[in-house]
Design a protein around this motif. Sequence first.
Motif, mmCIF file in Angstrom:
data_model
loop_
_atom_site.group_PDB
_atom_site.id
_atom_site.type_symbol
_atom_site.label_atom_id
_atom_site.label_comp_id
_atom_site.label_asym_id
_atom_site.label_seq_id
_atom_site.Cartn_x
_atom_site.Cartn_y
_atom_site.Cartn_z
ATOM 1 N N LEU A 139 0.809 -1.218 0.000
ATOM 2 C CA LEU A 139 0.000 0.000 0.000
ATOM 3 C C LEU A 139 0.841 1.266 0.000
ATOM 4 C CD1 LEU A 139 -2.887 -0.735 2.538
ATOM 5 C CD2 LEU A 139 -2.994 -0.722 0.045
ATOM 6 N N GLU A 140 1.870 1.276 0.812
ATOM 7 C CA GLU A 140 2.648 2.507 0.982
ATOM 8 C C GLU A 140 3.770 2.619 -0.044
ATOM 9 O OE1 GLU A 140 1.758 4.849 2.916
ATOM 10 O OE2 GLU A 140 0.228 3.773 4.078
ATOM 11 N N PRO A 141 3.986 3.824 -0.571
ATOM 12 C CA PRO A 141 3.196 5.037 -0.343
ATOM 13 C C PRO A 141 1.920 5.041 -1.181
ATOM 14 C CG PRO A 141 5.025 5.526 -1.804
ATOM 15 C CD PRO A 141 5.186 4.088 -1.392
ATOM 16 N N VAL A 142 0.811 5.429 -0.560
ATOM 17 C CA VAL A 142 -0.486 5.387 -1.234
ATOM 18 C C VAL A 142 -0.516 6.332 -2.431
ATOM 19 C CG1 VAL A 142 -2.969 5.763 -0.947
ATOM 20 C CG2 VAL A 142 -1.646 4.716 0.895
ATOM 21 N N THR A 143 0.248 7.423 -2.363
ATOM 22 C CA THR A 143 0.235 8.402 -3.453
ATOM 23 C C THR A 143 0.676 7.799 -4.780
ATOM 24 O OG1 THR A 143 2.449 9.104 -2.727
ATOM 25 C CG2 THR A 143 0.550 10.410 -1.971
ATOM 26 N N THR A 144 1.464 6.731 -4.751
ATOM 27 C CA THR A 144 1.919 6.091 -5.992
ATOM 28 C C THR A 144 1.340 4.692 -6.168
ATOM 29 O OG1 THR A 144 3.895 5.147 -4.916
ATOM 30 C CG2 THR A 144 4.095 7.364 -5.878
ATOM 31 N N LEU A 145 0.360 4.332 -5.356
ATOM 32 C CA LEU A 145 -0.152 2.957 -5.369
ATOM 33 C C LEU A 145 -0.697 2.562 -6.732
ATOM 34 C CD1 LEU A 145 -0.852 0.323 -3.965
ATOM 35 C CD2 LEU A 145 -2.957 1.384 -3.125
ATOM 36 N N ALA A 146 -1.576 3.372 -7.304
ATOM 37 C CA ALA A 146 -2.186 3.023 -8.589
ATOM 38 C C ALA A 146 -1.117 2.873 -9.672
ATOM 39 C CB ALA A 146 -3.203 4.082 -8.986
ATOM 40 N N GLU A 147 -0.132 3.750 -9.650
ATOM 41 C CA GLU A 147 0.949 3.683 -10.632
ATOM 42 C C GLU A 147 1.760 2.404 -10.461
ATOM 43 O OE1 GLU A 147 4.950 6.250 -11.889
ATOM 44 O OE2 GLU A 147 3.481 7.071 -10.466
ATOM 45 N N ALA A 150 -0.207 -0.549 -11.711
ATOM 46 C CA ALA A 150 -0.176 -0.578 -13.172
ATOM 47 C C ALA A 150 1.133 -1.172 -13.679
ATOM 48 C CB ALA A 150 -0.370 0.834 -13.731
ATOM 49 N N GLY A 151 2.219 -0.936 -12.946
ATOM 50 C CA GLY A 151 3.517 -1.452 -13.361
ATOM 51 C C GLY A 151 3.660 -2.956 -13.214
ATOM 52 N N GLU A 152 2.720 -3.593 -12.522
ATOM 53 C CA GLU A 152 2.787 -5.042 -12.301
ATOM 54 C C GLU A 152 1.994 -5.851 -13.319
ATOM 55 O OE1 GLU A 152 4.582 -6.765 -10.305
ATOM 56 O OE2 GLU A 152 5.443 -5.158 -9.087
ATOM 57 N N VAL A 153 1.222 -5.210 -14.173
ATOM 58 C CA VAL A 153 0.419 -5.975 -15.132
ATOM 59 C C VAL A 153 1.289 -6.427 -16.294
ATOM 60 C CG1 VAL A 153 -1.655 -4.689 -14.493
ATOM 61 C CG2 VAL A 153 -0.346 -3.982 -16.491
ATOM 62 N N ASP A 154 0.983 -7.600 -16.801
ATOM 63 C CA ASP A 154 1.694 -8.121 -17.972
ATOM 64 C C ASP A 154 0.736 -8.944 -18.817
ATOM 65 O OD1 ASP A 154 1.380 -10.585 -16.724
ATOM 66 O OD2 ASP A 154 3.467 -10.715 -16.045
ATOM 67 N N GLY A 155 1.268 -9.637 -19.805
ATOM 68 C CA GLY A 155 0.427 -10.380 -20.732
ATOM 69 C C GLY A 155 -0.297 -11.552 -20.124
ATOM 70 N N THR A 156 0.108 -11.989 -18.923
ATOM 71 C CA THR A 156 -0.580 -13.107 -18.275
ATOM 72 C C THR A 156 -1.590 -12.637 -17.236
ATOM 73 O OG1 THR A 156 1.066 -13.349 -16.507
ATOM 74 C CG2 THR A 156 1.498 -14.513 -18.579
ATOM 75 N N GLY A 175 -5.160 8.314 -8.690
ATOM 76 C CA GLY A 175 -4.569 7.758 -9.902
ATOM 77 C C GLY A 175 -5.303 6.587 -10.513
ATOM 78 N N LEU A 176 -6.558 6.356 -10.116
ATOM 79 C CA LEU A 176 -7.277 5.200 -10.667
ATOM 80 C C LEU A 176 -7.554 5.361 -12.167
ATOM 81 C CD1 LEU A 176 -9.807 4.380 -7.791
ATOM 82 C CD2 LEU A 176 -7.672 3.197 -8.381
ATOM 83 N N ALA A 177 -7.688 6.600 -12.646
ATOM 84 C CA ALA A 177 -7.921 6.814 -14.081
ATOM 85 C C ALA A 177 -6.722 6.322 -14.892
ATOM 86 C CB ALA A 177 -8.188 8.290 -14.360
ATOM 87 N N HIS A 178 -5.523 6.584 -14.408
ATOM 88 C CA HIS A 178 -4.316 6.095 -15.081
ATOM 89 C C HIS A 178 -4.294 4.570 -15.092
ATOM 90 C CE1 HIS A 178 -0.141 5.357 -16.108
ATOM 91 N NE2 HIS A 178 0.019 4.706 -14.958
ATOM 92 N N LEU A 179 -4.633 3.975 -13.960
ATOM 93 C CA LEU A 179 -4.666 2.512 -13.883
ATOM 94 C C LEU A 179 -5.693 1.959 -14.858
ATOM 95 C CD1 LEU A 179 -3.839 -0.156 -12.577
ATOM 96 C CD2 LEU A 179 -5.457 0.318 -10.732
ATOM 97 N N ALA A 180 -6.830 2.621 -14.965
ATOM 98 C CA ALA A 180 -7.878 2.178 -15.898
ATOM 99 C C ALA A 180 -7.382 2.251 -17.344
ATOM 100 C CB ALA A 180 -9.126 3.017 -15.721
ATOM 101 N N ASP A 181 -6.654 3.289 -17.671
ATOM 102 C CA ASP A 181 -6.123 3.426 -19.035
ATOM 103 C C ASP A 181 -5.144 2.306 -19.349
ATOM 104 O OD1 ASP A 181 -7.596 5.701 -19.514
ATOM 105 O OD2 ASP A 181 -5.959 7.086 -19.027
#
Length: 397
Positions: A139-147, A150-156, A175-181
């Motif tokens: 969770l921490e830091p929450v300010t960068t959580l969504a980002e 997003a960095g953990e997603v891959d083709g699987t 930052g949920l909009a960025h994660l959604a994109d």
Amino acid sequence: MTTLDDLRADDNALAAHYTRFAVAERLLLSGHSHQAWPDVAEEGLLESFADAARDVDVKWERAFAKADELRAGFRLLLGDPHGEYALGASTHDLVLRFLSAMELPRRPRLVTTDGEFHTLRRQLARLEEEGVEIVRVPLEPVTTLAERVAGEVDGTTAAVLVSAVLFETSRLVPGLAHLADVCRGRSIELVVDAYHALGVVPFALHDLGLTNAWVLGGGYKYLQLGEGNCFLRLPAHAQELRPVITGWYAEFGALADARHPGKVPYATGGDRFAGSTYDPASHYRGVRVQRFFAEQGLTPEFLREVSQHQVGLLASVFDKLALPEDVVTRDRETPLGMLGGFLSLRCADATGLQAALAAHGVRTDSRGPYLRFGPAPYLSDTQLETAMNTLGTVVRG
């Protein structure tokens, strides 16, 4: 129209509508767990009984109409007039149907955080035991959580499952909009658990950039709808999915799958993720409470104003107590505007403090090291101050 000043006063204007829960006589600061129901909730329960007694099996026509009205209320709450909503007795029921629609054998990776509510925490842990890869982003830091998620997603990766408001600390996740994109660009499903936002944080999906997301929520907490009123909001492409865990109500109007002879058919819309026979009394109660909120002008924007005032007041009184920080403290770095509907206090013994407060007539709740003060719009400023000052009395012995 009810104003904030009306609710701050000792004769809180709303309290008169909650006599069955005796909110004016009790210090109910367990609002993040279970808010009181307005008296009119009983009207809904009585109406459900009357319809069943009069119509017996034919009651379902009226019950389905209540379900539709409940969905309409959720659409209004999320600023989503054309959205499709599946209903369920619990968010767990809905999460199971969602997960069963994922192609986990082909994409056996789910990305989440290490601070999700128990519905996800436990179910994902059990899936992990069966070979599904679960990635838990700290969770921490929450300010960068969504980002970072997003960095953990891959083709699987089949899906990402995150909260809009963290259930232990009350922190809003930016930052949920960025994660959604990112998820949309890689054809990965995004589930946003909005349960801890609804009723205290306006959650207009389209303004938040979550049009293509699944949204999980319910009315047990801030919406005062009681148990059995949960929903899963479906993005448009959900109509192509075929949940494995599926109830026979998902066959109603199932002509949509007539083009697939030999396959189990599914209805269109939210009913595609429907379950089966349920107790409709919860929907009757929920609809009556939704109408009450409308009658009282309890809009998402006004409820946010009330919540921010009440959480801010609790924080201010707590700070004035100047209690030992090794016993109980709070996050003073996060701005008030980045908190949800409760004040979270980190404690050496949160469970013990909760029990001690209860012995003094103050009801709160706790999760792990966090003691949660959950206000509600029917509580006056004096009640909030008294409840927090009681914490000082308890800590000082």
